[in-house]
Design an enzyme around this catalytic site. Structure first.
Site, PDB file in Angstrom:
ATOM      1  CG  ASN A  35      -0.470  -0.772   2.369  1.00 33.91           C
ATOM      2  OD1 ASN A  35       0.349  -0.284   3.131  1.00 33.91           O
ATOM      3  ND2 ASN A  35      -0.933  -2.016   2.509  1.00 33.91           N
ATOM      4  CD  GLU A  73      -1.472  -3.527   7.373  1.00 28.60           C
ATOM      5  OE1 GLU A  73      -1.763  -2.909   8.424  1.00 28.60           O
ATOM      6  OE2 GLU A  73      -1.141  -4.715   7.362  1.00 28.60           O
TER       7      GLU A  73
END
Length: 217
Positions: A31, A75
């Site tokens: 990410n 996340e």
């Protein structure tokens, strides 16, 4: 959406696609995020990077809520907490690149095996303690591992790097994976000869001079 905000979203998409193209992330793993005036832009969860459009990028607010149709990366919490605790950080890249992840699975930090380790702020790249992904506990572990550092490994998970913008973070994440690979190769050759504290200190000072911004002046 302002033109500046749209450009920030395009930058985020370009960084995410470059991360994948460099072999740092497979599928939808990893990410990427960047700081904007309104909050934090972050890649959405479970969406292929090649399919991303600016409208698909969620905007995180400081309270953990988000704007947009797509939910943010699982996340998002440690991304947001990094920005809240590190005002100098403008971009965060988290990946599951093979060599960083191999060391993370062994819960091994990277020791002072090469002077380039000082690129990340000190003589080691720490490995954050294990915690379930997406949790407050993991965020706390990552923040501890990043004290005085711009990169860390995450136990049984992967690697993470920060920078003053998203492309600086991507560069750091790429170099982190290279360093992890070199360290693993040196272990196969019998193990590296580690640099002393004095040698690391000298490298930190030299690094600040040799690798300062080069404006051509």
């Amino acid at each position: 959406m302002t033109e500046a905000n749209r450009q920030s979203r395009l930058d985020l998409i370009r960084a995410a696609r470059t991360m994948a193209a460099r072999g740092l992330a497979a599928g939808t793993s990893g990410n990427v995020s960047l700081r904007v005036e309104e909050g934090v832009l972050i890649t959405p969860s479970a969406v292929d990077y090649e399919a991303l459009t600016p409208e698909m990028i969620p905007l995180l607010r400081a309270d953990g809520s988000h704007e947009g149709r797509f939910r943010p990366s699982s996340e998002w919490r440690f991304h947001l907490d990094i920005y809240l605790s590190r005002p100098e950080v403008g971009g965060v890249v988290h990946h599951h690149a093979p060599h960083c992840t191999a060391l993370a699975m062994a819960r091994r930090e990277i020791p002072p095996c090469h002077y380039m380790i000082t690129r990340f702020g000190g003589g080691t790249v720490r490995c954050a303690d294990y915690a379930l992904f997406g949790t407050v506990d993991l965020s706390h572990a990552v923040l501890r591992a990043l004290v005085g550092r711009t990169a860390c490994l995450i136990a049984n998970h992967g690697g993470l790097a920060v920078g003053h913008d998203v492309f600086a973070a991507l560069g750091a994440a790429t170099e982190l994976e290279v360093l992890a690979q070199q360290y693993l190769l040196s272990l196969q050759a019998g193990g590296p000869v580690l640099l002393s504290d004095q040698e690391i200190h000298g490298a930190i000072e030299q690094f600040a001079t040799a690798y300062r911004p080069n404006t051509g002046g």
